[in-house]
Enzyme design. Structure first.
Site, PDB file in Angstrom:
ATOM      1  N   LYS A 153      19.688  21.211 -25.093  1.00  0.00           N
ATOM      2  CA  LYS A 153      21.053  20.812 -24.700  1.00  0.00           C
ATOM      3  C   LYS A 153      22.023  21.987 -24.727  1.00  0.00           C
ATOM      4  O   LYS A 153      21.818  22.975 -25.419  1.00  0.00           O
ATOM      5  CB  LYS A 153      21.521  19.640 -25.556  1.00  0.00           C
ATOM      6  CG  LYS A 153      20.816  18.350 -25.100  1.00  0.00           C
ATOM      7  CD  LYS A 153      21.374  17.087 -25.667  1.00  0.00           C
ATOM      8  CE  LYS A 153      20.605  15.903 -25.040  1.00  0.00           C
ATOM      9  NZ  LYS A 153      20.824  14.667 -25.760  1.00  0.00           N
ATOM     10  N   ARG A 188      13.553  13.636 -30.038  1.00  0.00           N
ATOM     11  CA  ARG A 188      13.304  13.479 -28.598  1.00  0.00           C
ATOM     12  C   ARG A 188      13.302  14.873 -27.979  1.00  0.00           C
ATOM     13  O   ARG A 188      14.346  15.527 -27.939  1.00  0.00           O
ATOM     14  CB  ARG A 188      14.398  12.582 -28.000  1.00  0.00           C
ATOM     15  CG  ARG A 188      14.193  12.231 -26.534  1.00  0.00           C
ATOM     16  CD  ARG A 188      15.266  11.253 -26.053  1.00  0.00           C
ATOM     17  NE  ARG A 188      15.037  10.903 -24.661  1.00  0.00           N
ATOM     18  CZ  ARG A 188      15.442  11.647 -23.633  1.00  0.00           C
ATOM     19  NH1 ARG A 188      16.114  12.762 -23.830  1.00  0.00           N
ATOM     20  NH2 ARG A 188      15.172  11.265 -22.381  1.00  0.00           N
TER      21      ARG A 188
END
Ligand code: 9MG
Length: 257
Positions: A202, A238
């Site tokens: 991210k 995740r």
């Protein structure tokens, strides 16, 4: 949890799994590398993204899920019809970034199937969520939201022991909000439900490394964030790069116990 985005437009994996053959091969490789579950999604939720229709999402994910029905799978969707079809072909968990706020039928679909559900926090919606995220205290606000959504899920007939929670890294949060949520993840874990964390690749990871315009972050920083989250109580990570995370988390577990 390995990520299989069956989308053409993800920042983080550049659409590498948009073709069904590639998505199936990735899912199988991730399980071989140690993923406990593979999260299959057909709609991008990256900042600024527009939604896709039910038909398009079904067209992307169902052929993939049908070919990996022997693997443990999760469906990344906010749509009841997509969840219903995915659960029918073997998915066990519904990963809903709207925490059952997006589609009024989704809670019933999950309850009737006896599915696991991941309830994620998001401020706003993907198209606009990074415009000006604002909180009183980000951790307390996210925790209160998740507590309310657990109650909603249970009232809708989903067993509490089927509910996972997720602070929603990058979903309506600044870089500082994201790192504070990991720093104080024990407060979210105190809700008593398994905590899912998705920090893999991210943009906040790229931004703390010196690029204020970064849209992704590198593997090294993804692993560091995952290990820090694990130490503070995360139970599901995740991730895109399963092998490297499994290796790092195995070492972290040997240290932490
Ligand atoms: C679909 N998706 C993208 N990022 C995610 C995250 O951090 N958590 C969960 N549960 N789903 C995510």
């Amino acid at each position: 949890m390995g990520i299989v985005n069956v989308t053409p437009d993800s920042f983080s994996d550049g659409g590498v799994n948009f073709r069904p053959d590639d998505a199936v091969a990735s899912a199988r490789r991730m399980v071989d590398e140690g993923a406990a579950i593979v999260d299959v999604g057909g709609e991008s939720t990256r900042p600024g993204s527009e939604g896709v229709s039910v038909d398009e999402e079904l067209r992307r994910v169902v052929p993939v899920l049908e070919r990996i029905s022997d693997l443990p799978t999760s469906i990344d969707t906010a749509k009841a019809e997509v969840a219903r079809r995915a659960l029918a072909v073997g998915a066990e968990l519904v990963n809903d970034v709207t925490a059952l706020r997006g589609d009024p039928e989704l809670a019933t679909v999950a309850a009737e199937a006896g599915a696991y559900v991941c309830l994620m926090h998001m401020q706003g919606e993907p198209r606009t969520m990074q415009a000006n995220p604002t909180y009183g205290d980000v951790v307390s606000d996210v925790k209160a939201f998740l507590e309310e959504r657990i109650r909603f899920a249970v009232d809708a007939g989903i067993r509490e022991d089927r509910v996972l929670v997720d602070p929603g890294i990058g979903f309506g949060k600044t870089v500082e909000h994201n790192f504070e949520l990991i720093r104080r993840l024990d407060e979210i874990a105190a809700l008593g439900r398994p905590v899912v964390v998705g920090f893999s690749r991210k943009s906040s990871l790229g931004r703390i490394l010196g690029d204020p315009e970064a849209t992704t972050g590198p593997l090294s920083a993804s692993i560091a964030a995952a290990v820090a989250a694990y130490e503070r109580g995360a139970t599901v990570l995740r991730v895109h790069d399963v092998k490297e995370h499994v290796e790092a988390l195995t070492a972290a577990r040997a240290v932490v116990g």
